[in-house]
Structure formats: C-alpha cells, structure tokens
Design a protein around this motif. Structure first.
Motif, PDB file in Angstrom:
ATOM      1  N   ALA A  84      -2.028   1.027   8.359  1.00  0.00           N
ATOM      2  CA  ALA A  84      -2.835   1.797   7.415  1.00  0.00           C
ATOM      3  C   ALA A  84      -3.798   0.820   6.736  1.00  0.00           C
ATOM      4  O   ALA A  84      -4.946   0.686   7.136  1.00  0.00           O
ATOM      5  CB  ALA A  84      -1.923   2.502   6.427  1.00  0.00           C
ATOM      6  N   ARG A  85      -3.326   0.080   5.733  1.00  0.00           N
ATOM      7  CA  ARG A  85      -4.158  -0.974   5.165  1.00  0.00           C
ATOM      8  C   ARG A  85      -3.677  -2.368   5.577  1.00  0.00           C
ATOM      9  O   ARG A  85      -4.309  -3.369   5.269  1.00  0.00           O
ATOM     10  CB  ARG A  85      -4.217  -0.848   3.640  1.00  0.00           C
ATOM     11  CG  ARG A  85      -5.110   0.318   3.194  1.00  0.00           C
ATOM     12  CD  ARG A  85      -5.044   0.553   1.699  1.00  0.00           C
ATOM     13  NE  ARG A  85      -5.291  -0.650   0.922  1.00  0.00           N
ATOM     14  CZ  ARG A  85      -6.499  -1.167   0.669  1.00  0.00           C
ATOM     15  NH1 ARG A  85      -7.572  -0.566   1.131  1.00  0.00           N
ATOM     16  NH2 ARG A  85      -6.629  -2.251  -0.052  1.00  0.00           N
ATOM     17  N   GLY A  86      -2.533  -2.425   6.253  1.00  0.00           N
ATOM     18  CA  GLY A  86      -2.058  -3.707   6.797  1.00  0.00           C
ATOM     19  C   GLY A  86      -1.629  -4.709   5.745  1.00  0.00           C
ATOM     20  O   GLY A  86      -1.724  -5.913   5.939  1.00  0.00           O
ATOM     21  N   LYS A  87      -1.122  -4.202   4.621  1.00  0.00           N
ATOM     22  CA  LYS A  87      -0.710  -5.107   3.527  1.00  0.00           C
ATOM     23  C   LYS A  87       0.811  -5.123   3.384  1.00  0.00           C
ATOM     24  O   LYS A  87       1.327  -5.256   2.276  1.00  0.00           O
ATOM     25  CB  LYS A  87      -1.330  -4.643   2.198  1.00  0.00           C
ATOM     26  CG  LYS A  87      -2.816  -4.442   2.228  1.00  0.00           C
ATOM     27  CD  LYS A  87      -3.537  -5.756   1.995  1.00  0.00           C
ATOM     28  CE  LYS A  87      -5.011  -5.535   1.790  1.00  0.00           C
ATOM     29  NZ  LYS A  87      -5.811  -6.189   2.816  1.00  0.00           N
ATOM     30  N   ASN A  88       1.499  -4.984   4.468  1.00  0.00           N
ATOM     31  CA  ASN A  88       2.956  -4.914   4.427  1.00  0.00           C
ATOM     32  C   ASN A  88       3.528  -6.316   4.217  1.00  0.00           C
ATOM     33  O   ASN A  88       4.255  -6.852   5.064  1.00  0.00           O
ATOM     34  CB  ASN A  88       3.432  -4.294   5.749  1.00  0.00           C
ATOM     35  CG  ASN A  88       4.817  -3.712   5.668  1.00  0.00           C
ATOM     36  OD1 ASN A  88       5.384  -3.594   4.585  1.00  0.00           O
ATOM     37  ND2 ASN A  88       5.378  -3.369   6.823  1.00  0.00           N
ATOM     38  N   SER A 155      -1.266   1.055   1.100  1.00  0.00           N
ATOM     39  CA  SER A 155      -1.684   2.455   1.129  1.00  0.00           C
ATOM     40  C   SER A 155      -0.513   3.364   0.790  1.00  0.00           C
ATOM     41  O   SER A 155       0.655   3.019   0.997  1.00  0.00           O
ATOM     42  CB  SER A 155      -2.194   2.802   2.522  1.00  0.00           C
ATOM     43  OG  SER A 155      -1.110   2.803   3.417  1.00  0.00           O
ATOM     44  N   VAL A 226       0.139   8.541  12.483  1.00  0.00           N
ATOM     45  CA  VAL A 226      -0.066   9.556  11.453  1.00  0.00           C
ATOM     46  C   VAL A 226      -1.511   9.470  10.970  1.00  0.00           C
ATOM     47  O   VAL A 226      -1.963   8.413  10.522  1.00  0.00           O
ATOM     48  CB  VAL A 226       0.919   9.348  10.284  1.00  0.00           C
ATOM     49  CG1 VAL A 226       0.679  10.380   9.188  1.00  0.00           C
ATOM     50  CG2 VAL A 226       2.360   9.402  10.792  1.00  0.00           C
ATOM     51  N   LYS A 508       8.660  -1.982  17.578  1.00  0.00           N
ATOM     52  CA  LYS A 508       8.765  -1.634  16.151  1.00  0.00           C
ATOM     53  C   LYS A 508      10.206  -1.237  15.839  1.00  0.00           C
ATOM     54  O   LYS A 508      10.795  -0.397  16.522  1.00  0.00           O
ATOM     55  CB  LYS A 508       7.789  -0.489  15.849  1.00  0.00           C
ATOM     56  CG  LYS A 508       8.004   0.194  14.513  1.00  0.00           C
ATOM     57  CD  LYS A 508       6.971  -0.188  13.487  1.00  0.00           C
ATOM     58  CE  LYS A 508       7.260   0.476  12.146  1.00  0.00           C
ATOM     59  NZ  LYS A 508       7.281  -0.459  11.020  1.00  0.00           N
TER      60      LYS A 508
HETATM   61  P1  ADP Z   1       0.051  -0.727   3.798  1.00  0.00           P
HETATM   62  O1  ADP Z   1      -0.990   0.297   4.044  1.00  0.00           O
HETATM   63  O2  ADP Z   1       0.949  -0.402   2.676  1.00  0.00           O
HETATM   64  O3  ADP Z   1      -0.551  -2.065   3.745  1.00  0.00           O
HETATM   65  P2  ADP Z   1       0.764  -1.102   6.498  1.00  0.00           P
HETATM   66  O4  ADP Z   1      -0.549  -0.628   6.937  1.00  0.00           O
HETATM   67  O5  ADP Z   1       1.021  -2.578   6.628  1.00  0.00           O
HETATM   68  O6  ADP Z   1       1.043  -0.676   5.013  1.00  0.00           O
HETATM   69  O7  ADP Z   1       1.876  -0.259   7.222  1.00  0.00           O
HETATM   70  C1  ADP Z   1       3.215  -0.627   7.256  1.00  0.00           C
HETATM   71  C2  ADP Z   1       3.805  -0.230   8.596  1.00  0.00           C
HETATM   72  O8  ADP Z   1       3.885   1.192   8.654  1.00  0.00           O
HETATM   73  C3  ADP Z   1       2.926  -0.619   9.769  1.00  0.00           C
HETATM   74  O9  ADP Z   1       3.307  -1.897  10.238  1.00  0.00           O
HETATM   75  C4  ADP Z   1       3.196   0.470  10.781  1.00  0.00           C
HETATM   76  O10 ADP Z   1       4.333   0.147  11.540  1.00  0.00           O
HETATM   77  C5  ADP Z   1       3.504   1.669   9.921  1.00  0.00           C
HETATM   78  N1  ADP Z   1       2.329   2.547   9.760  1.00  0.00           N
HETATM   79  C6  ADP Z   1       1.372   2.432   8.822  1.00  0.00           C
HETATM   80  N2  ADP Z   1       0.473   3.399   8.933  1.00  0.00           N
HETATM   81  C7  ADP Z   1       0.847   4.163   9.971  1.00  0.00           C
HETATM   82  C8  ADP Z   1       0.322   5.346  10.570  1.00  0.00           C
HETATM   83  N3  ADP Z   1      -0.758   5.919  10.079  1.00  0.00           N
HETATM   84  N4  ADP Z   1       0.982   5.853  11.620  1.00  0.00           N
HETATM   85  C9  ADP Z   1       2.104   5.281  12.098  1.00  0.00           C
HETATM   86  N5  ADP Z   1       2.640   4.181  11.564  1.00  0.00           N
HETATM   87  C10 ADP Z   1       2.037   3.621  10.513  1.00  0.00           C
END
Ligand code: ADP
Length: 525
Positions: A84-88, A155, A226, A508
C-alpha cells in the motif's frame, strides 16, 4: 541495489515484462534503476538489504491498470509483491519476501471514496495514509475518530490487512474492514460481502457474506490485491476520560492483567489497553548512551536508578473511556476501585470534551503520529527495530510465564529488555522491541540468533506470533504445526488453485505457491 532477477527469468524476458507493464502505466511508473530498487528495500533490514531484493517496482493508477498488470505478470511469469504505502517498518517495509519480485506499489491509488458520519465508515483505496484520512475527517468536520497504530506513517488498508493494532475501541484494525474489492491472481475482480451484488448499499455495513465470508482471507495473505475497502470508524464521543497509573514493579503486571482483562471482556473498558514498560518512555528521551554507556544490556540497578530519576513506574497503564460524561464517571469509579485493591496511588485523570482540541500525540484518541519511531535511534548508528510479538491468553499465569521466558532469553543475549502488553480482549499481545544498529555486524548477528531463540522457545511453550518480519515468515509458519502443519497445507492448496503461476506475493507469511516452493530457504534467517 543491483538487479536480482525473478527465478527462471532471463534478462531479456525481464525487460519485455517491464516494457509490457510500461505499456499499461506509462514508463515513468515502472521503476527499475539501482536507486529505485533501494527505495523499495527494507530500510530496517537486519543486515544487508540484498537478502530481500525487489527487481523493480510498478505503480498503477487504478483498478483496471492493476488487473492489466496482473494478467501481464502471469503471462511473463513475473511475481508481484503488492504494498500500500510500503511503510511496514520492522516487518520488511516495502521489500518482497522472494528475491526478484516486482513491487506493486499501490500508493498512487489514494482516494477517499466515501466518508459517512452517520453510519461511521469510510471507503478508501490502498494509498490512503492515516494522516490523509485524519486531514479529510478534519476538513469535513466529520464527527468520526480513527484508530491508528504506533507508527502512523503507513496506510489505513496496509496496516489493517497486516493485522495492525491500535489503542482505541476500534484497535483490532482487521476487524474494522467491511467489504473488500480484490483483484484475484489471474486478474478477475471480486467484491466481498454484500458487494457481491452490484450496487448493494449495505456493502460496507454488513460484515459477512451470503455463504462463506472471505474478507479476512485477504489479510496477511497472498490470495489477491485489495484495491478498495470499507473501514468502520468510531463515532466521536461526547467526552473522553483518561486514567493513568505508573505501576511500580515488574511483577505487578500480574495483577494489572487480572484487573484489566475482566473489565475489558465485560465491556466496561472498550479500548485495547496498551501497557508499555519503562523503556517505552525512555527511548523517546534520548539514545541509550545518554542513560547507559556500556555495550552490555542495562543492569537492574541502573534501571531502578532511572525509574527514580524520571519518576517512572516499571509499567504505565493508561485507560481511556469514551462517551457520555456521566457514564464515563461511573465507569471510572469501578476501574479506580479495582486498581485501589492493589495500588494506593490515585491515577492521573484528564478529561477531553467535544470542542476541546485533541492532544497532538494521543494514540488512544486516534491521532496519527510517528514519534514512537524515535526508538530506532536508541542504539545509534543506522538504527532500526524488529518486534517479537507472541499472543497469550489475558491471565496473569500466561502473561508472567511469557514475560519471564522472553526476559531470560533477551537477557542471555545481552540485549536491553523492552516489553509491552496490549490487552485486546481475551488475549494479550506481547510486543518485545529489539533495537539494533544495521551497520554493526555483531549486533545484527546477535539479534538474529535472539529472534530465532525467541520464536522456538515461545512455540515450545505453546504460543505463536501474530505477525513477523520477512526473514522469519517461514520459521513462524513452521510453529503452527497442528496435524502436520495442516494450516500451511490448506493455505498452499488454496494458493495453488487461485494462483497457478504463483504470481502474487510468493512466500508471504510462509505460504509458497508450487511454482516457487523451492525458493523457501532463500532469505530465511
Ligand atoms: P503501509 O501502507 O502501512 O506502509 P504496507 O504497504 O507496507 O503497509 O503493507 C503491509 C503488507 O500488507 C504488505 O507487505 C502486503 O503484504 C500487505 N498489503 C498491503 N496492501 C495490500 C493490498 N492492497 N492488497 C494485498 N496486500 C496488501
């Protein structure tokens, strides 16, 4: 970061996959330089980021482009890792589990599609950050509160899909999801719940399907992407009262759990109650060298001194009540007298009433903040953290057992002990924060050994983690071993049925598609 290709793909095949992606999103949104790959690496990686390298990233603008990319990925046998935002942070950030995967960056899809104050929900795309939603709620002056995790950078959807936890009555974020739109691994488009009927207005309101319910099957999952979802929000309360106690001793956590959990289960306390240990307060005040200048873990006597100096208890409990003033007052009396049985000190009390500004940093009031990230600077250098997070039943017996076990292993590895328990109902979530300097090889090595020992010993005692970093996804999945790992066998059968080419997020959570099962040992710690 240098290019690592997906398994069994030649440089020419990879180029033609990227060209085909560019024909969908435009070449500016296919990112494949060394610097691009760095941007999608795990900025908190324990050790080198090369362990989980993305080959490239592609950023679609809408659901049709996602579907087109997924179809092309199948054609070109190029695995995708959706973020999503890749901030995990602490779990792998934007980096993929399998080397050579292409990050599918959904950050451009960042629309807030609905915000309904009456029925208290929103519909968002994956790129909508906690700060974005917070700003929009304020802009519309909507009487709604969000629930946010400790680090509010990410996100709303990414965090909920990853089973993130917050500290309000809506703190189990995956539970707030209601009605998902999902691109399936071969490009088909599914809507879950009432959304399975075109134009059904109850899509984001009724949390089940006609027939099997699938929403959570897409959380911590590689079964789909999603592209939008309903998220329930908390109606803004008329008042909110917080009661804060500093709890003097480590072993006091036993009575705290046995006092708070029954009140939470009975519904008198609504929120997830976060109970951090003292280090949670100290890490935001400075670096470890400001408090303890030896490389060894901080000894008991120094901890005692620090607690005195900073007037801290070993634990801090903040219970926040929400709603009508008279009801909050009555609830507070019940809670205070339950605490009084164990602790003489009265709590610090603070009221918020509608019209008052919210404090800028109160997680239990749903205000996003990134201040807790400061903990990464504790050891100095290129600081980072990982969380070891088992779930235990919310009773003193289980909590004390877990506390003693992890404390001993962490002490044996000479690492500072920073635990917290979050009482989310019948369970307590025990997060042990482990901080390290990414450039200190000895420290990183030690943390990896420690992490393995924690997983193994905790599983031996019968408990499992709720979420983990890329490098340990297989090891943690191994611990869910009932009936010859029936869960993983089930996950893999579904994965293979829905995703015959193994295109979406191979590996995953330790679920590998047949096409890439041989990659399992790569990147595992
Ligand atoms: P954030 O948006 O909080 O930074 P991430 O984008 O890092 O979170 O997402 C965390 C994890 O959730 C990802 O590594 C992925 O495995 C899963 N994920 C995030 N968004 C989606 C999505 N839209 N559909 C499916 N899996 C997702």
């Amino acid at each position: 970061m240098k290019l690592t290709l997906p398994p069994r793909i030649s440089p020419q095949q990879f180029d033609s996959a990227l060209q085909s992606f560019a024909s969908v999103v435009g070449k500016d949104w296919v990112m494949s330089s060394d610097a691009d790959r760095d941007a999608y690496s795990d900025v908190y990686a324990p050790g080198s980021t090369d362990q989980w390298p993305a080959a490239a990233a592609v950023a679609p603008a809408n659901v049709d482009e996602v579907r087109a990319i997924v179809r092309l990925a199948n054609e070109h046998k190029t695995p995708l890792w959706p973020v999503a935002r890749g901030k995990n942070l602490g779990y792998g950030a934007a980096a993929p589990r399998m080397a050579g995967s292409v990050v599918l960056d959904l950050g451009r899809m960042n629309k807030i599609l609905e915000l309904d104050p009456k029925l208290a929900y929103t519909v968002v795309e994956p790129g909508v950050g906690f700060f974005d939603l917070h700003d929009e709620i304020a802009r519309q002056n909507a009487a709604l509160w969000m629930s946010v995790p400790g680090n509010g950078w990410g996100s709303v959807l990414g965090n909920a899909l990853e089973h993130g936890i917050g500290y309000t009555p809506y703190g189990l974020h995956a539970r707030n999801l209601c009605g998902l739109e999902v691109v399936l691994p071969e490009g088909d488009l599914l809507r879950t719940g009432m959304g399975a009927m075109a134009n059904n207005p109850a899509w984001h309101l009724f949390p089940m399907n006609y027939g099997p319910t699938w929403d959570l099957a897409f959380s911590q999952s590689n079964l789909g992407i999603v592209t939008k979802a309903g998220v329930w929000l908390q109606p803004a309360p008329e008042t909110s009262l917080s009661l804060t106690w500093d709890i003097p001793n480590e072993e006091d956590i036993a009575w705290v759990i046995d006092t708070v959990a029954p009140l939470k289960i009975a519904g008198l306390i609504d929120q997830n109650v976060f109970i951090p240990s003292w280090l949670g307060k100290i890490v935001v005040l400075g670096q470890r060298k400001d408090f303890w200048d030896k490389p060894s873990a901080m000894p008991e006597w120094r901890v005692k001194e620090l607690l005195k100096e900073h007037k801290l208890g070993y634990w801090r409990v903040e219970i926040r009540l929400y709603g009508d003033e008279a009801v909050n007052k009555a609830k507070a009396e019940v809670i205070k007298s339950a605490f009084k049985r164990h602790l003489d000190a009265a709590p610090f009390e603070s009221w918020w009433r509608q019209g008052d500004p919210k404090p800028p940093m109160d997680l239990a009031m749903g205000t996003p903040t990134a201040v807790p990230l400061q903990m990464s600077d504790w050891v100095g250098g290129r600081g980072a953290h990982m969380g070891f997070s088992p779930v235990v039943p919310a009773t003193s017996e289980h909590v004390m057992g877990q506390l003693k076990r992890s404390r001993k292993i962490i002490g044996d590895h000479d690492v500072d002990f920073y635990a917290s328990f979050t009482i989310g109902g019948r369970f307590a979530n025990n997060v042990n924060m482990l901080m390290y300097d990414r450039d200190n090889a000895t420290q990183v090595d030690n943390i990896k050994h420690l992490f393995n020992a924690l997983i193994d010993d905790t599983a031996k005692a019968g408990y499992g983690e709720y979420r983990t970093h890329l490098g340990w996804m297989d090891r943690v999945m191994d611990t869910f071993n009932y009936n010859d790992n029936a869960l993983r066998r089930f996950d893999e059968r579904i994965k293979d049925a829905l995703d015959p080419n193994g295109i979406i997020a191979p590996g995953k959570q330790g679920v590998w598609p047949a096409a890439y099962r041989g990659q399992k040992k790569e990147g595992a710690q």
